[in-house]
Enzyme design. Structure first.
Site, PDB file in Angstrom:
ATOM      1  N   LYS A  11       0.847  -1.210   0.000  1.00 10.20           N
ATOM      2  CA  LYS A  11       0.000   0.000   0.000  1.00 10.20           C
ATOM      3  C   LYS A  11       0.871   1.244   0.000  1.00 10.20           C
ATOM      4  CE  LYS A  11       0.912   1.281   4.441  1.00 10.20           C
ATOM      5  NZ  LYS A  11       1.734   2.405   4.832  1.00 10.20           N
ATOM      6  N   GLY A 102       4.246  -4.433   3.977  1.00 12.12           N
ATOM      7  CA  GLY A 102       4.423  -5.795   3.461  1.00 12.12           C
ATOM      8  C   GLY A 102       4.060  -6.865   4.491  1.00 12.12           C
ATOM      9  N   ASP A 137      -2.226  -2.105  10.092  1.00 14.68           N
ATOM     10  CA  ASP A 137      -2.510  -1.953   8.659  1.00 14.68           C
ATOM     11  C   ASP A 137      -3.124  -3.197   8.025  1.00 14.68           C
ATOM     12  OD1 ASP A 137      -1.540   0.611   8.604  1.00 14.68           O
ATOM     13  OD2 ASP A 137       0.458   0.054   7.892  1.00 14.68           O
TER      14      ASP A 137
END
Ligand code: ATP
Length: 305
Positions: A11, A102, A137
């Protein structure tokens, strides 16, 4: 089914507003996530011995319980009394500790993959609950969305129904930045704030000053909806920038290089050190990349996924 392969995307944060430091030590954020086509590949293979193992050639990816993907798998295994184990093979393409999430994305892929492999029949809502426990996240990646608004620690997700495809040049310097260290260099008030649009920022002279905070999310969103790259570029914003630059003043040069190469806008992603440039098109991104010196960084052309 004994094996399953999934794509695990990275992202970018088009906007990252830090609103306050919370009593639990985390920061209250408002961010616009963009999912991009820089992806790891994850293969999950069932094991009869009940063990959860990581196979990954990248030296910085933890192979034990510190791996977010392992943490997520263990949680599911314990909660559902699963006797099988799993080998999690990670083909790492996303730079590690680079502000690209990641590890969080790997954890989300493992939650979604094990839901199928172990036939758990968890709903999206239940997967999101596991994701929120695994890390800030992770939840974003459970939604099949190109863009989302993230609030709280970033785990409260509202999908943005925007179909625009952006092109970027992503530059990840070859030294690491750790999220905790970057946030430690911010000087925020404790929540609750007297006014949610007010935030403490550390000035260049290191003094604390109360400033009126711009609503960067709502400045950028109309431009994004209308796909106006030049305006999107000028509205990119990351409140962690001053903290990142105080740790690595040389990153200013990296940002300037991308601006001078003709980008519509340049911004850090997450807590850095990745910097991305917004281009008008794939061709424009290729031109920026060609002008960029690759000696001390990894350089990618990426687009919205
Ligand atoms: P953060 O979520 O902290 O902002 P990031 O997006 O900057 O992270 P990640 O690639 O997720 O970067 O790595 C952050 C740290 O998480 C690394 O130092 C690494 O040791 C650890 N980590 C745990 N699991 C993984 C994983 N599956 N892949 C990569 N790193 C992982």
């Amino acid at each position: 089914m004994s094996s399953i392969t999934l794509r695990s995307p990275a992202k970018l944060n088009l906007v990252l507003d830090v609103l306050a430091k919370r009593m639990d030590g985390f920061h209250e954020l408002r961010t616009i996530f963009e999912r991009i086509d820089l992806c790891d590949r994850i293969t999950l293979t069932s094991r009869r011995d009940g063990a959860i193992k990581v196979v990954c050639g990248h030296p910085q990816v933890p192979k034990g319980p510190k791996n977010l993907a392992v943490k997520a798998a263990k949680q599911l295994q314990a909660d559902f009394g699963i006797k099988q184990g799993v080998t999690i093979a990670i083909d790492k393409k996303i730079p590690v500790a680079a502000g690209l999430a990641g590890g969080s994305s790997n954890a989300a892929a493992v939650l979604m993959g094990l839901n199928r492999l172990w036939r758990l029949r968890l709903s999206q809502k239940q997967l999101v609950e596991y994701a929120s426990r695994a890390g800030s996240d992770v939840a974003f990646f459970i939604y099949n969305a190109s863009y989302a608004l993230g609030e709280g620690r970033g785990e409260k997700i509202r999908v943005l129904p925007i179909r625009v495809k952006l092109w970027h040049v992503l530059v990840t310097a070859k030294f690491k930045m750790y999220t905790k260290e970057v946030f430690n260099h911010l000087n925020c008030p404790m929540s609750p704030l007297p006014n949610p649009c007010t935030v403490w920022c550390r000035g260049n002279d290191n003094s604390s000053q109360l400033t009126n905070k711009k609503d960067n999310v709502n400045i950028l969103l109309p431009y994004l909806r209308k796909n106006m790259p030049q305006s999107i570029g000028s509205a990119l914003a990351n409140d962690l920038e001053s903290a990142i630059l105080s740790l690595r003043p040389d990153f200013k040069r990296l940002k300037n290089k991308l601006s001078n190469a003709g980008a519509c806008g340049v911004c850090f992603s997450g807590s850095g050190p990745s910097v991305f440039a917004l281009a008008r098109s794939k061709q424009h991104a290729g031109q920026i990349k060609a002008r960029f010196d690759r000696r001390y960084a990894q350089v990618f052309v990426v687009s919205t996924l």
